[in-house]
Design a protein around this motif. Structure first.
Motif, PDB file in Angstrom:
ATOM      1  N   THR A 118       0.820  -1.207   0.000  1.00  0.00           N
ATOM      2  CA  THR A 118       0.000   0.000   0.000  1.00  0.00           C
ATOM      3  C   THR A 118       0.859   1.264   0.000  1.00  0.00           C
ATOM      4  OG1 THR A 118      -1.828   1.113   1.162  1.00  0.00           O
ATOM      5  CG2 THR A 118      -0.164   0.022   2.530  1.00  0.00           C
ATOM      6  N   ARG A 119       0.284   2.343  -0.468  1.00  0.00           N
ATOM      7  CA  ARG A 119       0.977   3.637  -0.441  1.00  0.00           C
ATOM      8  C   ARG A 119      -0.031   4.736  -0.202  1.00  0.00           C
ATOM      9  NH1 ARG A 119       2.665   4.691  -6.816  1.00  0.00           N
ATOM     10  NH2 ARG A 119       0.533   4.684  -7.668  1.00  0.00           N
ATOM     11  N   HIS A 120       0.493   5.867   0.271  1.00  0.00           N
ATOM     12  CA  HIS A 120      -0.352   7.036   0.506  1.00  0.00           C
ATOM     13  C   HIS A 120       0.004   8.101  -0.528  1.00  0.00           C
ATOM     14  CE1 HIS A 120      -2.222  10.440   2.618  1.00  0.00           C
ATOM     15  NE2 HIS A 120      -2.996   9.504   3.170  1.00  0.00           N
TER      16      HIS A 120
ATOM     17  N   ALA B 279       5.472   9.960   1.951  1.00  0.00           N
ATOM     18  CA  ALA B 279       6.458   9.014   1.446  1.00  0.00           C
ATOM     19  C   ALA B 279       6.400   7.730   2.260  1.00  0.00           C
ATOM     20  CB  ALA B 279       7.852   9.626   1.511  1.00  0.00           C
ATOM     21  N   ALA B 280       6.585   6.607   1.569  1.00  0.00           N
ATOM     22  CA  ALA B 280       6.510   5.306   2.237  1.00  0.00           C
ATOM     23  C   ALA B 280       7.575   5.175   3.324  1.00  0.00           C
ATOM     24  CB  ALA B 280       6.665   4.192   1.209  1.00  0.00           C
ATOM     25  N   GLN B 281       8.774   5.635   3.054  1.00  0.00           N
ATOM     26  CA  GLN B 281       9.830   5.535   4.061  1.00  0.00           C
ATOM     27  C   GLN B 281       9.487   6.363   5.295  1.00  0.00           C
ATOM     28  OE1 GLN B 281      13.745   6.859   2.839  1.00  0.00           O
ATOM     29  NE2 GLN B 281      14.751   5.692   4.454  1.00  0.00           N
ATOM     30  N   GLU B 282       8.840   7.494   5.085  1.00  0.00           N
ATOM     31  CA  GLU B 282       8.419   8.341   6.203  1.00  0.00           C
ATOM     32  C   GLU B 282       7.390   7.615   7.071  1.00  0.00           C
ATOM     33  OE1 GLU B 282       5.923  12.536   6.811  1.00  0.00           O
ATOM     34  OE2 GLU B 282       6.896  12.099   4.890  1.00  0.00           O
ATOM     35  N   ILE B 283       6.428   6.942   6.423  1.00  0.00           N
ATOM     36  CA  ILE B 283       5.418   6.181   7.172  1.00  0.00           C
ATOM     37  C   ILE B 283       6.087   5.030   7.925  1.00  0.00           C
ATOM     38  CG2 ILE B 283       3.340   4.765   6.979  1.00  0.00           C
ATOM     39  CD1 ILE B 283       2.625   6.396   4.470  1.00  0.00           C
ATOM     40  N   TYR B 284       6.988   4.336   7.246  1.00  0.00           N
ATOM     41  CA  TYR B 284       7.714   3.214   7.859  1.00  0.00           C
ATOM     42  C   TYR B 284       8.450   3.665   9.117  1.00  0.00           C
ATOM     43  CZ  TYR B 284      11.813   0.169   8.423  1.00  0.00           C
ATOM     44  OH  TYR B 284      12.812  -0.618   8.935  1.00  0.00           O
TER      45      TYR B 284
ATOM     46  N   ARG C 288      13.450  -0.067  -6.765  1.00  0.00           N
ATOM     47  CA  ARG C 288      12.650   0.659  -7.747  1.00  0.00           C
ATOM     48  C   ARG C 288      11.251   0.066  -7.823  1.00  0.00           C
ATOM     49  NH1 ARG C 288      12.119  -1.753 -12.702  1.00  0.00           N
ATOM     50  NH2 ARG C 288      13.325  -3.661 -13.002  1.00  0.00           N
ATOM     51  N   ARG C 289      10.278   0.924  -8.031  1.00  0.00           N
ATOM     52  CA  ARG C 289       8.857   0.616  -8.127  1.00  0.00           C
ATOM     53  C   ARG C 289       8.237   0.212  -6.797  1.00  0.00           C
ATOM     54  NH1 ARG C 289       7.003  -3.174 -12.816  1.00  0.00           N
ATOM     55  NH2 ARG C 289       5.038  -2.186 -12.201  1.00  0.00           N
ATOM     56  N   LEU C 290       9.048  -0.226  -5.847  1.00  0.00           N
ATOM     57  CA  LEU C 290       8.515  -0.603  -4.541  1.00  0.00           C
ATOM     58  C   LEU C 290       8.753   0.453  -3.481  1.00  0.00           C
ATOM     59  CD1 LEU C 290       9.529  -4.379  -4.288  1.00  0.00           C
ATOM     60  CD2 LEU C 290       7.226  -3.447  -4.682  1.00  0.00           C
ATOM     61  N   GLN C 291       9.670   1.399  -3.746  1.00  0.00           N
ATOM     62  CA  GLN C 291      10.050   2.342  -2.703  1.00  0.00           C
ATOM     63  C   GLN C 291       8.930   3.301  -2.326  1.00  0.00           C
ATOM     64  OE1 GLN C 291      11.220   2.324  -5.831  1.00  0.00           O
ATOM     65  NE2 GLN C 291      12.146   4.272  -6.429  1.00  0.00           N
ATOM     66  N   ASP C 292       7.885   3.340  -3.137  1.00  0.00           N
ATOM     67  CA  ASP C 292       6.731   4.194  -2.807  1.00  0.00           C
ATOM     68  C   ASP C 292       5.710   3.481  -1.925  1.00  0.00           C
ATOM     69  OD1 ASP C 292       7.803   6.239  -4.350  1.00  0.00           O
ATOM     70  OD2 ASP C 292       6.737   5.611  -6.156  1.00  0.00           O
ATOM     71  N   TYR C 293       5.957   2.208  -1.614  1.00  0.00           N
ATOM     72  CA  TYR C 293       4.973   1.390  -0.902  1.00  0.00           C
ATOM     73  C   TYR C 293       5.536   0.867   0.421  1.00  0.00           C
ATOM     74  CZ  TYR C 293       2.483   1.047  -5.391  1.00  0.00           C
ATOM     75  OH  TYR C 293       1.812   1.322  -6.558  1.00  0.00           O
ATOM     76  N   ILE C 294       4.645   0.532   1.325  1.00  0.00           N
ATOM     77  CA  ILE C 294       4.995  -0.291   2.481  1.00  0.00           C
ATOM     78  C   ILE C 294       4.202  -1.592   2.372  1.00  0.00           C
ATOM     79  CG2 ILE C 294       5.679   1.550   4.063  1.00  0.00           C
ATOM     80  CD1 ILE C 294       2.857   1.375   5.309  1.00  0.00           C
TER      81      ILE C 294
END
Length: 356
Positions: A300-302, A306-311, A327-333
């Motif tokens: 999922t992503r918002h 940023a996904a890393q920020e949520i993580y 790549r392509r996954l860094q926007d998701y958790i």
């Protein structure tokens, strides 16, 4: 002593190792939703069987073929015993497939993204590895795999990282045209109810191996037991290359007992699937975008954060999820499906984070 000498093979020296989900030393102090572990305990029958088999017999080697386990697998899945293989986790089977069925330089393919152990194992065995790109929605197009002359194709179904599912009909159609060996990794298939499992196709195709595990749906990550279905000639070849006593005695006991209480496993798997659907809707209500998953996790992503920020924000609250710096996954958790209480705590934290 000459400290500058380096004995490692060149390809191992340059290897990017597989990185598992973070394993805290005190898991009871966190909400751990980062490794796709089952939040519910194994069958009570498994625990009782383990207790009752701790004895002086541990001085003996285990059965080298895990014969009782193979018989039980054959009975439960209505296969012949010579169509069944058992290993020290699916990762051992994956390694053995490279050791047994491919030569250095052979072409190995799998989708991107997927379980990265396929690439790691290919590089360890000095084979050419190529990723077949999924479409913008992460869907796998099996026709893309037919355009390359690959010796082995690895496809996780549901796919690791995304949870997207190919139908049994998709797999059947692909096998009629594919000349290589298809390794279908069904690690997460029990969370779909099993309707789309393709394991029985090994009766019709001699170029199919279907991998399964006791780690996820059976709640037995800790015993490291995997199994596979395939044509008898494939199973015979794997038996030639496996370690002599590859599954520990107590682990064989646990796996056999888990199969005897398979209804317990399926009830928990169905419960997780129900929780997954409710959790997906709750994420959507918080404006998250969610990849439709058939596994025990969601990607999922918002749109704003940023996904890393949520993580990192969740980690600061002692809630562990998975973020991939790829790549392509860094926007998701990626979030494993936990208990009702764990998911409620996570959703409460996410609400705080997105409303800051």
């Amino acid at each position: 002593m000459n400290s500058s000498r380096y004995f490692c093979r060149a390809n191992i020296k340059n290897l990017a190792p597989y990185v598992p989900g973070y394993q805290p030393e005190n898991p009871d102090q966190v909400i751990k939703l980062n490794a796709n572990e089952n939040p519910y305990p194994p069958s009570p029958q498994v625990l009782e069987a383990l207790r009752s088999h701790i004895s002086g017999d541990l001085r003996l080697y285990p059965n080298s073929r895990s014969s009782s386990l193979r018989r039980q697998l054959a009975q439960v899945y209505q296969m012949k015993e010579n169509q069944v293989f058992a290993a020290n986790g699916s990762d051992e089977t994956i390694s053995l497939i490279f050791r047994t069925f491919a030569d250095a330089g052979d072409l190995i393919v799998s989708p991107y993204p997927t379980y990265t152990v396929y690439q790691t194992a290919a590089e360890i065995h000095e084979m050419e590895y190529r990723s077949i790109e999924t479409d913008p929605a992460f869907q796998i197009d099996l026709q893309d795999f037919l355009s390359v002359n690959a010796k082995l194709a690895f496809i996780a179904n549901p796919n690791a990282q995304t949870g997207l599912l190919l139908t049994r009909r998709n797999i059947d159609g692909f096998l009629t045209s594919f000349d290589g060996l298809l390794v279908l990794d069904e690690t997460y298939i029990d969370f779909t109810g099993g309707a789309e499992s393709a394991y029985s196709l090994v009766r019709d195709y001699d170029n199919l191996l279907v991998l399964r595990t006791f780690s996820k749906s059976f709640s037995l990550c800790g015993i490291r037991v995997g199994y596979a279905f395939g044509h008898p000639q494939l199973i015979e070849a794997l038996d030639k290359t496996k370690d002599s006593y590859n599954i520990a005695y107590l682990n064989q006991i646990a796996a056999v007992e888990a199969l005897k209480d398979i209804d317990y496993m399926q009830k928990n798997a169905d419960r997780i699937a129900d929780n997954r659907q409710r959790f997906i809707q709750a994420l959507i209500n918080l404006s998250f975008e969610v990849i439709p998953s058939a596994g025990n996790f969601v990607l999922t992503r918002h749109p704003r954060l940023a996904a890393q920020e949520i993580y990192q924000a969740l980690k600061a609250r002692n809630i562990l999820v998975r973020w991939f710096d790829q790549r392509r996954l860094q926007d998701y958790i990626r979030i494993s499906i936990g208990t009702d209480e764990q998911l409620e705590a996570l959703l409460s934290a996410l609400q705080e984070i997105v409303n800051c």
